[in-house]
Scaffold this motif. Structure first.
Motif, PDB file in Angstrom:
ATOM      1  N   MET C   1       0.836  -1.199   0.000  1.00  0.00           N
ATOM      2  CA  MET C   1       0.000   0.000   0.000  1.00  0.00           C
ATOM      3  C   MET C   1       0.876   1.256   0.000  1.00  0.00           C
ATOM      4  O   MET C   1       2.036   1.235   0.386  1.00  0.00           O
ATOM      5  N   THR C   2       0.292   2.356  -0.468  1.00  0.00           N
ATOM      6  CA  THR C   2       0.988   3.634  -0.497  1.00  0.00           C
ATOM      7  C   THR C   2       1.078   4.171   0.918  1.00  0.00           C
ATOM      8  O   THR C   2       0.070   4.425   1.555  1.00  0.00           O
ATOM      9  N   GLY C 167       4.327  10.766 -13.065  1.00  0.00           N
ATOM     10  CA  GLY C 167       3.356   9.747 -13.477  1.00  0.00           C
ATOM     11  C   GLY C 167       3.964   8.362 -13.616  1.00  0.00           C
ATOM     12  O   GLY C 167       3.251   7.383 -13.836  1.00  0.00           O
ATOM     13  N   LYS C 168       5.284   8.281 -13.518  1.00  0.00           N
ATOM     14  CA  LYS C 168       5.948   6.991 -13.743  1.00  0.00           C
ATOM     15  C   LYS C 168       6.584   6.419 -12.489  1.00  0.00           C
ATOM     16  O   LYS C 168       7.057   5.283 -12.497  1.00  0.00           O
ATOM     17  N   ARG C 170       5.548   5.247  -9.654  1.00  0.00           N
ATOM     18  CA  ARG C 170       5.057   4.005  -9.048  1.00  0.00           C
ATOM     19  C   ARG C 170       5.599   2.764  -9.743  1.00  0.00           C
ATOM     20  O   ARG C 170       5.647   1.690  -9.153  1.00  0.00           O
ATOM     21  N   ASN C 215      -1.100  18.165 -11.244  1.00  0.00           N
ATOM     22  CA  ASN C 215      -0.305  16.960 -11.504  1.00  0.00           C
ATOM     23  C   ASN C 215       0.728  16.727 -10.400  1.00  0.00           C
ATOM     24  O   ASN C 215       1.033  15.575 -10.067  1.00  0.00           O
ATOM     25  N   SER C 217       0.325  17.654  -7.231  1.00  0.00           N
ATOM     26  CA  SER C 217      -0.430  17.190  -6.071  1.00  0.00           C
ATOM     27  C   SER C 217      -0.816  15.720  -6.245  1.00  0.00           C
ATOM     28  O   SER C 217      -0.708  14.911  -5.311  1.00  0.00           O
ATOM     29  N   ARG C 218      -1.241  15.354  -7.448  1.00  0.00           N
ATOM     30  CA  ARG C 218      -1.609  13.970  -7.735  1.00  0.00           C
ATOM     31  C   ARG C 218      -0.408  13.046  -7.624  1.00  0.00           C
ATOM     32  O   ARG C 218      -0.484  11.949  -7.061  1.00  0.00           O
ATOM     33  N   SER C 221       0.311  12.511  -4.036  1.00  0.00           N
ATOM     34  CA  SER C 221      -0.696  11.634  -3.445  1.00  0.00           C
ATOM     35  C   SER C 221      -0.470  10.172  -3.833  1.00  0.00           C
ATOM     36  O   SER C 221      -0.604   9.272  -3.008  1.00  0.00           O
ATOM     37  N   ALA C 222      -0.109   9.944  -5.074  1.00  0.00           N
ATOM     38  CA  ALA C 222       0.034   8.568  -5.560  1.00  0.00           C
ATOM     39  C   ALA C 222       1.316   7.907  -5.069  1.00  0.00           C
ATOM     40  O   ALA C 222       1.479   6.696  -5.216  1.00  0.00           O
ATOM     41  N   CYS C 225       4.090  11.169  -1.084  1.00  0.00           N
ATOM     42  CA  CYS C 225       4.942  12.358  -0.911  1.00  0.00           C
ATOM     43  C   CYS C 225       4.078  13.577  -0.603  1.00  0.00           C
ATOM     44  O   CYS C 225       2.861  13.467  -0.454  1.00  0.00           O
ATOM     45  N   ILE C 226       4.709  14.730  -0.540  1.00  0.00           N
ATOM     46  CA  ILE C 226       4.024  15.963  -0.145  1.00  0.00           C
ATOM     47  C   ILE C 226       4.246  17.012  -1.225  1.00  0.00           C
ATOM     48  O   ILE C 226       5.373  17.219  -1.677  1.00  0.00           O
TER      49      ILE C 226
END
Lengths: 433, 433, 433
Positions: C1-2, C167-168, C170, C215, C217-218, C221-222, C225-226
């Motif tokens: 889990m994140t 976006g990459k 993860r 992006n 913030s997303r 979140s994913a 991080c902050i």
């Protein structure tokens, strides 16, 4: 090529009902009544909701209720049925429970599964999490003698991870090791998304999340799926609900969650072209719909006025007054007006373009004219818009939606024919084919 | 590192012309006249359009016309030439036709290909679809004795798939198996994108698609390419076209499609700094450009007024009046005003910063002052803005664009020197080198 | 889990100070004074800035200054310390220099590294570039006897490449070959981002870049991080700084860069719930905060008026007047008003919901009522809002932030208790646990 793989190409409405309500004689009361909705009150997709709408302690009973109500009333329900199961990207226990519930529903000897089109999986994470859910669908299908991939999977996008996952789907769909082609709806869940993003507003109202909605619509478009917006909490605010839907439609997100049959009616209607066309006038930055009186489009507010003078006109907007000659006024009013076409108008234009194409012409001018009355002064405007293949194709979207609705929702035929007249409906069903 | 791999680092204008018009004595009429454009009327990139602007039945003839007109007039054309071919991510037949047309043009013994800088590929899909097009370019180059990678490839982003592809390019570019370094322009195609996203608006006007434009600009930036916005249909609406370009420029999208030589002039000019600076005043939320009269910046509207009183001032904005002392008024007016620098101003500031850096200073204050007249009252304002290396670098963008234009477009020298004066042009060409 | 992998789950403030200032007797003057900040003036993350804030010629001296000041004052500094090193995706020399500086700081026998929580890496490129930086951290840790992964890495997002990299992540985090779990803050750097995107505005002011902030913030979140927004240059514009922070908070970006201790105070305070609640009234499209006078919420502007008439009311907004009966007026005013809850209100609601949940209820109605006075007319409004688990979870965000602050920042206890009262602070620390 990217194709649509489901019966419905458009979904206007996603209506959730709690599967088991505590303290009621019949805990299935809510889904029992929802299963009897018909016509404009019945959603395109009905979601017996065994997740957030149902208390955790009631969810096993909720599964039994789904089985009972769907096996009894599912055959006659006019929309599709996609129960929402429990799931969480961060909890293996929740995921396993979701699997068990799906298996229980699918293996029930009541035949409920015959009326169920798929399941909705909330709180999905990244693409590997989507695959876990997909694998459970495959196992359920295999255990229950269903064709592999026959159960649709819809997901609720309520985390940054799942928003990003939509950008990776095309790399995964089609692999031997999954059946991700079963994906159907991408539904935004703004409440939990707001929590996941740790966003906050002074009043506690939800942020508008325009980028999320864009990305969901784009993800749906790129993968042959359908984008649906999340719930609109303020049930009494019908105007706000419509504004949200209009905004969504400009993003390609044509469906929305509904919390009540009243919202279902609004959301089933909103993406359909209007019965009658109307003119809009931009009055100092605000779009005002003009009243049509005996073929004249009338503005009688006090923020704009028009007076004929010797050899010209005075046009006042707010506190700015300008003197214009006839041509300048025509040009100015063309810029300030726009026309919202009716279903009839759209069908007319498409038929006209089809005839022109048949005759070997690739582009034609469509004329639109009106007599405006601003204060006591009348003035005629007229404009041409060029239509080519691209214009025609873009205009096709509301017609395709209408055709999809008409084909799949016989229970709405009466209301649609009452709205548009039988003649317009027949012509709309022929155009573009 | 990410580098720009083409002659042009900036492209302001992307002008399409139909390659073959039915029913004309000379079906090449449109591209023949376009090929003779010069100066501000000539685009940075000229696109003989063998796709949507040309009827499907005329496209073979369109290819012949391209060969004929480009071999005759291409050598003298002042911009680059990038014909648009047919292509569709969902149609192998269309893709093969696009390949055949490219091969025909490139292998023609007229030498047309010597004047062609690349081809534009519409309707691309995901990254694998881009690779298919790239492979056809490579085969064409090989068959025709051209250097591998020498033909630029520009793509029209008109689907969710291709919008997503821009996020994956960096993973693919540089591989042995492709020549994706040939990518040049990323051009948004909002009409077909709207269709692909199934978006709709009440009046049928195109959605603004801000996220698409952001993503295209970002994709260009991350891959050394150039972002170009799609066509602005309302040709008469010059003000709207400029507003769109200003919006695009704030996104890093400095180029735009042009449909007429008139639009080319506007779009060639829009990203260039103005000839003279001007002051803006925020009047109740609206930016108003002040009239400069004998060195005084004048606001004479009625939504704001300023009166000197005993020991202070009364500033009225709309219906709100406030009493301020001199310092408070100064602070307030600084907040409400902003300055749009001219080319001359920008060059001045950059030279000043360069001199300071030379002298070992990393940051300097640039002063800007003005006398405002609001109603009958005059008031002096003055402010410092700190310039450091980052400010300097950011201010460089319009200058770099100007330098790119001046170097690549000798046919526009006269018009540029007339606009700015020879002295300013010379200094602008020296700064930042 | 994140999961969140760092001591701080929230960071409100990111305060940079030049590490070495030329021409001062003590070149470490700025970081020496910053290291002595306490309470609301001290940031959550303090960044001795050896990159843009420090002249290139002073950066070796800057490293020595960091070592000296942090070894002396670091133990007592109330926030975390994350010096910014030099780095550039396009320059191996700069990257190597950044590595050398980190190694020098970490290997200093002064023990400075014991007080350093991590380093900030600017100008990162795509994901492979992030890995290069991460590898240098690992080598530094190994060389200096630190636990692998113990130094946090924060990055400045100031290029399209790095925006895409988020976006990459993860796909890369968790691999044996890296320690990307060290990632902590994603900080937008809008000045250099604007340069990288080649964006420009007429006045030279920065574009607002809403998509970038979404992006970032997303991405935070994913990946656990902050997200932190970049500098707000106009230091005098406190109101503008607050508006920016409110906008950011609605995006889930709860931290912001601060350039002065004054900005630190504002930014430390902005995400905390207010001390007292307040009512907002939508007056012709603008949100106006009502004055609370003896329990009555008062609007005394002139753009809205309310008069009681025989059997009803006349409500005027701007120039529109409507006649409404009591129920209609109540409905209308509910739509126009909203409430900004205080910390006390939020804690009350959460406690009430927790009690209800304890008692087996999944959803309860929270009532909110007020007496409004518009002009001379008073009118009572009252509304229920349904709270369920999701509402509760979303309301938790500001409380979690407060709890994180209170636990990690003992130096702010006095100011927090003065702001809210000791009782409210104690209850806020208990809720949701």
């Amino acid at each position: 090529m990217t194709e649509r793989r489901h019966d419905r190409e458009f979904v206007r409405t996603f209506f959730t009902s709690p599967t088991a309500v505590e303290g009621e004689e019949d805990s299935a009361k809510m889904i029992r009544s929802a299963s009897q909705l018909r016509g404009m009150q019945a959603p395109d997709v009905w979601v017996p909701d065994n997740e957030d709408a149902t208390a955790p302690s009631m969810r096993d009973e909720g599964v039994e209720n789904i089985i009972e109500v769907v096996s009894e009333n599912g055959a006659d329900f006019p929309g599709e049925i996609h129960p929402r199961m429990v799931w969480h990207r961060d909890s293996p226990a929740t995921r396993y429970q979701g699997f068990q519930h799906m298996l229980e529903i699918a293996s029930s000897d009541t035949g409920a599964i015959e009326h169920i089109d798929g399941f909705v999986i909330p709180e999905v994470g990244d693409i590997d999490d989507w695959k876990k859910a997909d694998e459970f669908f495959t196992i359920v299908e295999n255990e229950c003698g269903l064709e592999e991939g026959s159960l649709a999977m819809s997901v609720i996008i309520e985390s940054g991870e799942s928003e990003l996952a939509m950008g990776k789907l095309r790399d995964e769909m089609g692999k031997d090791t999954n059946n991700l082609e079963r994906l159907f709806l991408f539904v935004d869940g703004e409440v939990d998304y707001t929590k996941d993003m740790r966003a906050m507003t002074p009043t506690g109202e939800l942020p508008a999340w325009p980028e999320l909605r864009h990305n969901t619509s784009r993800g749906a478009s790129a993968n042959g799926c359908i984008a649906v917006d999340g719930p609109y909490d303020d049930i009494r605010d019908v105007e706000g609900y419509h504004e949200r839907m209009t905004e969504n439609q400009a993003k390609g997100m044509l469906g929305i969650w509904s919390l009540t049959p009243g919202q279902v009616v609004e959301a089933n209607t909103s993406p359909l072209p209007p019965k009658t066309g109307s003119w809009l006038l931009d009055v100092d930055g605000e779009q005002v719909e003009l009243d049509s009186e005996d073929g004249v489009e009338v503005y009688d507010g006090d923020r704009m006025s028009l007076e004929a003078t010797d050899g010209g006109y005075e046009l006042r907007v707010g506190s700015d007054t300008r003197t214009l000659d006839e041509d300048e006024l025509h040009e100015e009013l063309l810029g300030l007006t726009s026309y919202v076409p009716s279903m009839d108008d759209i069908v007319d234009s498409m038929e006209e373009f089809e005839a022109a194409k048949e005759a070997g012409r690739g582009a034609i001018a469509m004329e639109r004219s009106a007599t405006l009355r601003i204060g006591d002064t009348e003035f005629d405007i007229s404009t041409d818009r060029m239509w080519d293949e691209a214009t025609y194709q873009a205009a096709m979207t509301p017609i395709s939606l209408f055709q999809d609705v008409y084909e799949n929702r016989p229970d709405q035929h009466d209301e649609l024919e009452e709205r548009y007249s039988t003649g317009v409906v027949e012509r709309a069903m022929e155009v573009g084919l």
